[in-house]
Scaffold this active site. Structure first.
Site, PDB file in Angstrom:
ATOM      1  N   ASP A   8     -23.634 -46.034 -63.663  1.00 51.64           N
ATOM      2  CA  ASP A   8     -23.529 -47.117 -62.679  1.00 51.64           C
ATOM      3  C   ASP A   8     -24.836 -47.891 -62.713  1.00 51.64           C
ATOM      4  O   ASP A   8     -25.839 -47.443 -62.136  1.00 51.64           O
ATOM      5  CB  ASP A   8     -23.345 -46.540 -61.265  1.00 51.64           C
ATOM      6  CG  ASP A   8     -21.898 -46.538 -60.816  1.00 51.64           C
ATOM      7  OD1 ASP A   8     -21.139 -47.420 -61.238  1.00 51.64           O
ATOM      8  OD2 ASP A   8     -21.530 -45.646 -60.042  1.00 51.64           O
ATOM      9  N   ARG A  54     -23.974 -56.107 -53.132  1.00 57.69           N
ATOM     10  CA  ARG A  54     -23.525 -55.787 -54.495  1.00 57.69           C
ATOM     11  C   ARG A  54     -22.616 -56.879 -55.059  1.00 57.69           C
ATOM     12  O   ARG A  54     -22.356 -56.903 -56.263  1.00 57.69           O
ATOM     13  CB  ARG A  54     -22.787 -54.451 -54.489  1.00 57.69           C
ATOM     14  CG  ARG A  54     -23.656 -53.273 -54.063  1.00 57.69           C
ATOM     15  CD  ARG A  54     -22.807 -52.046 -53.730  1.00 57.69           C
ATOM     16  NE  ARG A  54     -22.127 -51.531 -54.901  1.00 57.69           N
ATOM     17  CZ  ARG A  54     -21.135 -50.636 -54.849  1.00 57.69           C
ATOM     18  NH1 ARG A  54     -20.681 -50.216 -53.673  1.00 57.69           N
ATOM     19  NH2 ARG A  54     -20.572 -50.202 -55.959  1.00 57.69           N
ATOM     20  N   LYS A 105     -14.988 -54.249 -61.240  1.00 55.69           N
ATOM     21  CA  LYS A 105     -14.616 -53.368 -60.127  1.00 55.69           C
ATOM     22  C   LYS A 105     -14.811 -54.116 -58.802  1.00 55.69           C
ATOM     23  O   LYS A 105     -15.566 -55.092 -58.748  1.00 55.69           O
ATOM     24  CB  LYS A 105     -15.434 -52.071 -60.165  1.00 55.69           C
ATOM     25  CG  LYS A 105     -16.945 -52.242 -59.953  1.00 55.69           C
ATOM     26  CD  LYS A 105     -17.656 -50.906 -60.086  1.00 55.69           C
ATOM     27  CE  LYS A 105     -19.117 -51.036 -59.696  1.00 55.69           C
ATOM     28  NZ  LYS A 105     -19.870 -49.798 -59.895  1.00 55.69           N
ATOM     29  N   HIS A 106     -14.068 -53.739 -57.746  1.00 56.58           N
ATOM     30  CA  HIS A 106     -13.164 -52.610 -57.572  1.00 56.58           C
ATOM     31  C   HIS A 106     -11.777 -53.194 -57.333  1.00 56.58           C
ATOM     32  O   HIS A 106     -11.522 -53.727 -56.254  1.00 56.58           O
ATOM     33  CB  HIS A 106     -13.579 -51.746 -56.402  1.00 56.58           C
ATOM     34  CG  HIS A 106     -14.997 -51.265 -56.451  1.00 56.58           C
ATOM     35  ND1 HIS A 106     -16.072 -52.046 -56.057  1.00 56.58           N
ATOM     36  CD2 HIS A 106     -15.515 -50.084 -56.863  1.00 56.58           C
ATOM     37  CE1 HIS A 106     -17.197 -51.354 -56.209  1.00 56.58           C
ATOM     38  NE2 HIS A 106     -16.891 -50.164 -56.698  1.00 56.58           N
ATOM     39  N   HIS A 123     -17.056 -44.510 -49.570  1.00 56.45           N
ATOM     40  CA  HIS A 123     -17.772 -43.289 -49.926  1.00 56.45           C
ATOM     41  C   HIS A 123     -17.688 -42.266 -48.794  1.00 56.45           C
ATOM     42  O   HIS A 123     -17.766 -41.056 -49.036  1.00 56.45           O
ATOM     43  CB  HIS A 123     -19.251 -43.591 -50.213  1.00 56.45           C
ATOM     44  CG  HIS A 123     -19.478 -44.383 -51.456  1.00 56.45           C
ATOM     45  ND1 HIS A 123     -19.384 -45.748 -51.489  1.00 56.45           N
ATOM     46  CD2 HIS A 123     -19.783 -43.988 -52.717  1.00 56.45           C
ATOM     47  CE1 HIS A 123     -19.630 -46.172 -52.717  1.00 56.45           C
ATOM     48  NE2 HIS A 123     -19.873 -45.125 -53.478  1.00 56.45           N
ATOM     49  N   ASP A 125     -12.378 -44.778 -59.417  1.00 56.28           N
ATOM     50  CA  ASP A 125     -13.702 -44.536 -58.858  1.00 56.28           C
ATOM     51  C   ASP A 125     -13.807 -43.018 -58.658  1.00 56.28           C
ATOM     52  O   ASP A 125     -12.868 -42.266 -58.960  1.00 56.28           O
ATOM     53  CB  ASP A 125     -13.854 -45.315 -57.547  1.00 56.28           C
ATOM     54  CG  ASP A 125     -15.304 -45.691 -57.245  1.00 56.28           C
ATOM     55  OD1 ASP A 125     -16.211 -45.006 -57.745  1.00 56.28           O
ATOM     56  OD2 ASP A 125     -15.526 -46.661 -56.505  1.00 56.28           O
TER      57      ASP A 125
END
Length: 509
Positions: free
Chosen positions: A71, A140, A170-171, A183, A257
């Protein structure tokens, strides 16, 4: 040599490992799971030479080639502290509006990552931000404009892949609007297909047209996109096969993921999750940290193929796609590890152009010589995060960092470091510093997530004669500003971004 069912199933697994050396236990884990890929994290990295040796030792011990993944998004998500350029976050790139910067960053990342043996970079993030709070994507993302996200993302993808590293969009199908971090817990996104097609799918469509090698799915639940509203995208054949493969025509590798995330744990055991993930259409299944979870994924998939729950014809087609991806690189390493000298120049340029003054009603910036006589700096203890994320060497000593970048100036500067969740002593010390300073520079790190940091913020507003607030990470703390406070951000906390903000404050650079 014909492959066994175990080999075929294992080809679909990408697993993470502990430590910085290859041990017999790690080798045994790859033999037990037949895993075809490895993903490296901060805990695996000491130096470029060590990482190269680790990869070589692992492949030599197994006698086979692996897919080496990382990553490496830039900014907030970077795993290696040396041998790579520490670029600002994607949102900083987006704020510049200059697509050529993303292209240059992709070319530099490819050169540096290939020297470290990388096959797949799980980047770039193509999620389009919504106007609401985004705790996981945030900085991000390249931004809220899907056209800019598409342009920036495809420029990065094409440059990265031209340099020999497979990119990952992604995503999918777009998790920018998620108000919960997947997460930790399970997010729900209530967008309709029409809304997704108008905005969030667009960057992925563009990435497919640009020839992206890999697309990674997302873990949120999209109740209006799947006939089963309880399905997350990872488990949705409607989203991953019917839409991505069928309607959008993607022929590359689809990756999940990490199946060890909190969102997946809420859905049930990981072995069942692995089966649902493959049934939805994924080629690669990621289990990134826990050995027992990885074994459960492998065993769950083996049982499903043996019991005909999953199709072996689909398995063979999936492994063909994976092998095609592997075959793009005949060498493990290309070039010797070294940071591209153009990288730091580009990082500084992007960080500088991205700095945004959120509020300055009294026109304090840049600070006058009178205001600069006695500066108090209140800065978070970034070094406390080093066990969780990559923290640059500069911030092993936060006070020394500011002495380094401001020591050439004639004015007095005093730095007080506070814990991310500040203690009462931290708050008192910072308040005392603000009381005796002409201007206080408060570097704020997600105060909306930390009530004690909000208390520090409020105390500084009472104590400081003049308060300049620099928002690190996602600038969602701007609501705490009073009209007379100055607020600005560079959309991240990397050294290049902090230097850019300081230069803005001082009228330098």
């Amino acid at each position: 040599m014909p492959q066994t069912l175990e080999d075929l199933v294992g080809s679909k697994l990408v697993i993470g490992i502990p430590g910085t050396k290859i041990t017999p236990e790690i080798v045994q884990q790859f033999k037990a799971t037949h895993a075809g890929g490895v993903i490296f994290y901060r805990i695996n990295f000491e130096s470029p030479a060590q990482l190269r040796k680790m990869i070589s030792d692992l492949e030599n011990s197994l006698g086979r080639k692996l897919l080496v993944c990382v990553d490496h998004e830039g900014g907030r998500v970077i795993m290696y502290r040396d041998g790579v350029t520490i670029f600002p976050d994607n949102l900083a790139f987006g704020k510049t509006g200059k697509v050529e910067y993303a292209k240059q960053a992709g070319a530099i990342a490819a050169k540096e990552l290939r020297a470290l043996g990388t096959d797949i970079n799980f980047a770039p993030v193509l999620d389009v931000l919504a106007t609401s709070y985004s705790p996981n994507i945030g900085i991000r993302s390249y931004g809220e404009d899907w056209k800019l996200v598409s342009d920036m993302g495809t420029a990065y993808i094409q440059a990265l892949q031209a340099g020999g590293v497979s990119a990952t969009a992604k995503h999918f199908p777009g998790s920018g609007p998620a108000s919960i971090d997947g997460h930790l817990k399970l997010p729900t996104i209530n967008s309709t297909w029409e809304e997704m097609k108008q905005v969030h799918l667009q960057p992925f469509i563009r990435s497919i047209e640009a020839g992206v090698d890999v697309i990674m799915s997302s873990h949120p639940r999209y109740p209006r996109l799947d006939p089963n509203p309880g399905n997350i995208a990872t488990f949705s054949k409607r989203i991953m096969t019917d839409c991505l493969r069928g309607e959008l025509g993607f022929k590359g590798v689809i990756s999940s993921d990490d199946l060890e995330m909190g969102a997946i744990k809420e859905m049930g055991p990981i072995d069942a999750a692995a089966v649902k993930t493959v049934a939805a259409g994924h080629d690669l299944v990621l289990s990134c940290h826990d050995f027992e979870s990885q074994l459960k994924c492998f065993r769950g998939l083996m049982e499903a193929y043996k019991g005909k729950t999953l199709s072996t014809n689909d398995l063979e087609e999936s492994v063909d796609r994976i092998n095609k991806l592997k075959s793009k690189r005949s060498k493990r390493f290309e070039g010797m590890p070294s940071i591209d000298p153009e990288g730091a120049k580009l990082a500084a340029k992007v960080a500088s152009e991205a700095v945004e003054v959120i509020q300055d009603h009294e026109k304090m910036l840049p600070l006058s010589s009178k205001l600069r006589q006695d500066i108090g700096i209140v800065f978070p203890q970034l070094s406390s995060f080093s066990s969780k994320i990559m923290i640059e060497k500069s911030f092993e000593d936060e006070i020394g960092f500011f002495h380094e970048i401001l020591g050439h100036l004639p004015e007095k500067h005093v730095t007080e470091v506070y814990g991310i969740t500040p203690s009462e002593e931290d708050i008192e010390n910072c308040s005392n510093l603000a009381n005796r300073s002409t201007v206080t520079l408060f570097f704020c790190f997600d105060a909306h997530l930390h009530p004690k940091q909000q208390a520090l913020f409020a105390m500084l507003q009472k104590s400081a004669r003049k308060l300049v607030v620099i928002f690190l990470r996602d600038p969602y703390d701007r609501s705490f500003l009073r009209p007379k406070d100055v607020g600005l951000t560079a959309f991240g906390f990397r050294r290049c971004q902090i230097e850019a903000v300081v230069n803005k404050i001082y009228g330098e650079g």
